[in-house]
Design an enzyme around this catalytic site. Structure first.
Site, short mmCIF file in Angstrom:
data_model
loop_
_atom_site.label_atom_id
_atom_site.label_comp_id
_atom_site.label_asym_id
_atom_site.label_seq_id
_atom_site.Cartn_x
_atom_site.Cartn_y
_atom_site.Cartn_z
N HIS A 295 0.81 -1.23 0.00
CA HIS A 295 0.00 0.00 0.00
C HIS A 295 0.83 1.27 0.00
O HIS A 295 0.27 2.36 0.14
CB HIS A 295 -0.92 0.03 1.22
CG HIS A 295 -1.95 -1.04 1.23
ND1 HIS A 295 -3.23 -0.85 0.75
CD2 HIS A 295 -1.89 -2.33 1.62
CE1 HIS A 295 -3.91 -1.98 0.89
NE2 HIS A 295 -3.12 -2.90 1.41
N LYS A 481 -8.53 13.55 4.75
CA LYS A 481 -7.60 12.42 4.66
C LYS A 481 -6.60 12.57 5.80
O LYS A 481 -6.55 13.62 6.44
CB LYS A 481 -6.86 12.42 3.32
CG LYS A 481 -6.26 13.80 2.98
CD LYS A 481 -5.63 13.86 1.59
CE LYS A 481 -6.61 13.98 0.45
NZ LYS A 481 -6.81 12.75 -0.31
N ARG A 482 -5.78 11.54 6.08
CA ARG A 482 -4.77 11.70 7.10
C ARG A 482 -3.83 12.86 6.77
O ARG A 482 -3.65 13.21 5.60
CB ARG A 482 -3.95 10.41 7.25
CG ARG A 482 -4.63 9.38 8.12
CD ARG A 482 -4.92 9.90 9.51
NE ARG A 482 -3.73 9.92 10.33
CZ ARG A 482 -3.40 9.00 11.21
NH1 ARG A 482 -4.20 7.97 11.43
NH2 ARG A 482 -2.29 9.09 11.91
N LYS A 487 0.74 14.40 1.17
CA LYS A 487 -0.62 14.69 0.71
C LYS A 487 -0.83 16.19 0.46
O LYS A 487 -1.82 16.61 -0.11
CB LYS A 487 -1.65 14.17 1.72
CG LYS A 487 -1.67 12.64 1.84
CD LYS A 487 -2.64 12.19 2.92
CE LYS A 487 -2.56 10.70 3.23
NZ LYS A 487 -3.25 9.85 2.24
C1 26Q Z 1 3.86 0.46 9.97
C2 26Q Z 1 4.85 0.19 10.90
C3 26Q Z 1 4.75 0.67 12.20
C4 26Q Z 1 3.64 1.42 12.56
C5 26Q Z 1 2.65 1.69 11.64
C6 26Q Z 1 2.76 1.20 10.34
C7 26Q Z 1 1.71 1.51 9.36
C8 26Q Z 1 0.36 1.61 9.74
C9 26Q Z 1 -0.61 1.93 8.82
C10 26Q Z 1 2.01 1.74 8.04
C11 26Q Z 1 1.03 2.06 7.12
C12 26Q Z 1 -0.28 2.18 7.49
C13 26Q Z 1 -1.34 2.56 6.58
C14 26Q Z 1 -1.14 2.85 5.31
C15 26Q Z 1 -2.24 3.29 4.44
O1 26Q Z 1 -3.34 3.58 4.89
N1 26Q Z 1 -2.00 3.36 3.13
C16 26Q Z 1 -3.03 3.78 2.21
O2 26Q Z 1 -3.69 2.62 1.73
C17 26Q Z 1 -4.80 2.97 0.95
C18 26Q Z 1 -5.53 1.69 0.60
O3 26Q Z 1 -4.79 0.96 -0.32
C19 26Q Z 1 -4.37 3.75 -0.28
O4 26Q Z 1 -5.53 4.15 -0.97
C20 26Q Z 1 -3.54 4.97 0.12
O5 26Q Z 1 -3.03 5.60 -1.03
C21 26Q Z 1 -2.42 4.54 1.03
O6 26Q Z 1 -1.73 5.68 1.52
#
Ligand code: 26Q
Length: 747
Positions: A295, A481-482, A487
């Protein structure tokens, strides 16, 4: 809070679905392993899917009091929730597996324009949809520590109620109660410590949606739910007479990013260590079982655990990582590859989770066309080189049940009156709306629906945002969005400030400018200083502009408090313009962009993520696309000088200088200076303006003004909006989930 009435209807619903939920099934099932499920209100989605629309209307104010289930940060967690809804609706056997965090994503407040965080105690009023399965709890071992993993099952009800799948969330609990170890003070104290450490594993969702902050607890969470899920599946499999070597014929496991990737060495441990299978055969079972979705391409977000941390936390699992590493070398040798660069699973003292997932999965996918191409060309290039057949794209989608049917009843009725109700389970039906884009009557009606949604939103905002009154006659411009530098909410803020000053200087003619409300919604990771600085900056701009009687009949700015799924359901139906302005190449897909399109907002965006596919469907002429593309950015990179732009462009200078010339105050924190420096100077860990805000500044400002100027021709604007709605069919998660089911899982 749940009212008596709501609880009574939930009990009725649970009774109604019970036969379907308990129906035996012996075919192959797909399993979605995810550290996050960002569901929102479970009850409204279930009432909708069960056709209890009368409950939704009659109990609407009581339903407003129900807590969101916010066991996720943003897009990745929300995608998981959409997938569950779509799979159950389409009749695919797909179950979700994750963590039952005691506290979900923090609730956001503001103090003097700065974000504050407070805990999300979502279980406070109970969890009426979940069933605790005491009989299926398991012990999970981390070296010296052993804890219970207790499954809580929640029904996932498809539209029409025929298929009911399961979301299984694991809760950690201590094995030994305090009473057994309370012989003396020493034991008593250490027993408390043990208790707390057990509860801690599923206590809180990590509020970072990117960086791995290297915490042991996070790795423990990942192993805890991955191992428990896997072992419960394996147990079910062997109990019903299945052979270990046939596991992959009964279960397909989709890894939602690398977070559950430790399930790979864990399956090897179960097969080899507990079932005496030889390693090569176990590898082949694992490979047939697992598929991996990436992702993000952001370097900071790619999970790497130090071998010291990994092996001390999971001593029984680490040897299987080493065995994988050895097998990989043998495999590479067979292919004549002796340079392990980009391949090593254990690299520089770190366990690289994306590499393990790419190596052992039979399928690797990105989440939008451009993202999947970038994966093959950069981050996962070595793996694409040796295993090209594994790679595919699965463009994300959203469930139209929640993101149109439930959240926008006015528009739903408008659509159903014209083309019937089949769109609810077949979003391509929306194409039949295309002819109405030239029907002035329909366009007037569409405008009326938008207006009603704005009034509804304005009422809600007034009670939630200290009386702030949005004007429903304005065009509504949304960026929700976050909060992340990539972004570019900061760019949006600078461009609004630019509009403000140009209006004041008379460079934009007030009589030609159509009134616009700029609405932001975003949470920042609590430790992300710059993101928090950007929130403060927007709030400072808002305060100045909203109280300036010179312009406040033309501009409104609002940063909503505690943006979440339920707030999104109110905001998105009221939007006219959807801001999707990430630096080209950085947003894997985006899904908010799809929700806004489906609700009739035109996209003001860059060539990034799914924006590209959105405008390919609905037409560039019906959106406002601007700025550097990935190729442009790559070409510009080496010679890019934000300082030159700053020096030569007085508009850029004017808005950036507000950060350092005392126009706005950051309360003495120094964060505004840091934001300024991030553009002009950079910092030790990155180059200046790493997300190319200034490169896109003028094209963005121009496109934004074009969009705003287009708005007063209400029929022409509604024409564009209707064509966006009519062409949103591709972005149903029903389509996405069918692709996973047919092309990856074989269910
Ligand atoms: C990883 C390691 C340690 C702590 C946290 C994390 C972590 C947690 C959540 C890393 C990434 C996320 C979330 C990522 C995310 O939401 N990505 C989004 O995914 C969507 C669905 O595919 C996409 O539409 C977005 O573009 C993308 O940013």
């Amino acid at each position: 809070m749940y009212s008596k009435n709501v609880l009574r209807e939930i009990d009725a619903a649970l009774a109604e679905i019970s036969p379907a939920w308990n129906r035996p099934f012996d075919g192959k099932r797909a399993c979605y392993f995810s550290a996050e499920f960002l569901i929102g209100r479970v009850v409204t989605g279930n009432f909708y899917n069960l056709g209890k629309t009368d409950c939704l209307t009659n109990l609407s104010s009581e339903l407003e009091d129900v807590e969101d289930v916010a066991l996720g940060n943003g897009g990745l967690g929300r995608l998981a929730a959409c997938f569950l809804d779509s799979a159950a609706t389409k009749g695919y056997p797909l179950d979700g597996f994750g963590l039952r965090y005691h506290y979900g994503l923090f609730k956001q407040g503001f103090n003097d324009g700065f974000q504050t965080e407070s805990p999300d105690d979502w279980l406070k009023y109970g969890d009426p949809w979940s069933i605790r399965r005491e009989d299926e709890k398991l012990q999970i071992r981390f070296g010296g520590q052993t804890v219970w993993a207790v499954p809580y099952d929640m029904p996932i009800i498809g539209y029409g109620g025929k298929t009911v799948n399961t979301l299984r969330l694991w809760q950690s609990e201590p094995i030994i109660g305090l009473e057994f170890s309370a012989f003396d003070r020493q034991d008593y104290a250490s027993a408390f410590k043990e208790q707390n450490e057990a509860f801690a594993i599923s206590a809180t969702l990590y509020p970072n949606d990117d960086t791995d902050d290297g915490k042991r607890l996070r790795l423990k969470q990942q192993y805890f739910f991955s191992s428990a899920s896997l072992r419960s599946l394996f147990y079910r499999h062997t109990q019903s007479g299945g052979k270990p070597e046939d596991f992959a014929e009964k279960f397909a496991i989709q890894l939602n990013d690398t977070h559950p990737t430790v399930a790979i060495p864990e399956l090897l441990r179960i097969l080899v260590g507990e079932n005496e299978m030889d390693f090569e055969q176990a590898f082949s079972v694992a490979q047939k079982t697992f598929a991996f979705t990436n992702h993000t391409i952001m370097e900071e977000a790619l999970e790497k655990w130090s071998t010291e941390l990994f092996s001390s936390t999971l001593p029984d699992v680490y040897p299987y990582v080493v065995m994988l590493q050895n097998k990989l070398r043998r495999d590479l040798h067979t292919k004549g590859i002796y340079d392990y660069n980009g391949y090593n699973l254990i690299d520089n003292g770190r366990v690289n989770m994306a590499r393990i997932a790419s190596y052992v999965s039979h399928s690797v996918n990105g989440v939008a066309a451009i993202h999947s191409e970038i994966l093959k060309a950069t981050v996962l290039k070595p793996w694409y080189t040796i295993y090209p057949e594994r790679f595919s794209n699965k463009t994300n989608g959203i469930t139209q049940r929640r993101w149109l049917g439930l959240c926008n009843p006015g528009l739903s009725k408008f659509i159903t009156e014209r083309i019937g109700g089949d769109w609810i389970t077949d979003l391509d039906e929306l194409k039949k709306l295309i002819p109405y884009a030239d029907d002035v009557n329909s366009l007037r009606q569409l405008n009326e629906i938008k207006r009603e949604n704005k009034v509804r939103l304005a009422d809600y905002v007034r009670t939630r945002e200290d009386g702030f009154t949005l004007n429903p006659e304005f065009a509504f411009n949304l960026q929700v969005k976050r909060l992340h530098e990539y972004k570019r909410q900061f760019l949006n803020a600078l461009s609004i400030l630019d509009i403000y000053y140009r209006l004041k200087r008379g460079e934009i003619n007030k009589s030609e400018f159509s009134p616009t409300a700029f609405v932001f919604g975003a949470k920042s990771a609590p430790s992300y200083r710059r993101a928090k600085g950007i929130i403060k900056f927007v709030n400072e701009i808002a305060r100045t502009v909203n109280s300036d009687t010179d312009v406040n009949n033309l501009l409104q700015i609002l940063f909503v408090r505690d943006y979440n799924v339920s707030y999104a359901e109110k905001l998105i139906p009221a939007a006219d313009i959807s801001e999707q302005i990430s630096t080209a190449g950085t947003e894997a897909s985006g899904t908010g962009n799809m929700k806004l399109m489906l609700n009739g907002a035109v996209t003001l965006g860059t060539y990034d993520g799914a924006n590209i596919e959105i405008v390919a469907e609905s037409g560039e002429e019906n959106n406002f696309i601007f700025g550097a593309r990935v190729e442009d950015i790559n070409a510009a990179a080496s010679s890019y000088s934000p300082v030159k732009i700053y020096e030569n462009n007085s508009r850029v200078r004017k808005v950036l200088d507000t950060l350092i010339d005392g126009t706005f105050s950051d309360g003495g924190t120094g964060i505004f200076r840091e934001l300024f420096d991030s553009i002009i100077k950079g910092a030790s860990w990155h180059k200046p303006d790493q997300y190319y805000l200034l490169l896109d500044f003028e094209p963005y400002a121009d496109a934004k003004l074009r969009a705003i100027k287009a708005y007063p021709d209400r029929i022409a604007f509604a024409h564009m909006q209707l064509l966006n709605i009519a062409n949103a069919g591709k972005f149903s998660s029903d389509r996405t989930i069918s692709q996973y089911a047919e092309e990856i899982w074989g269910v």
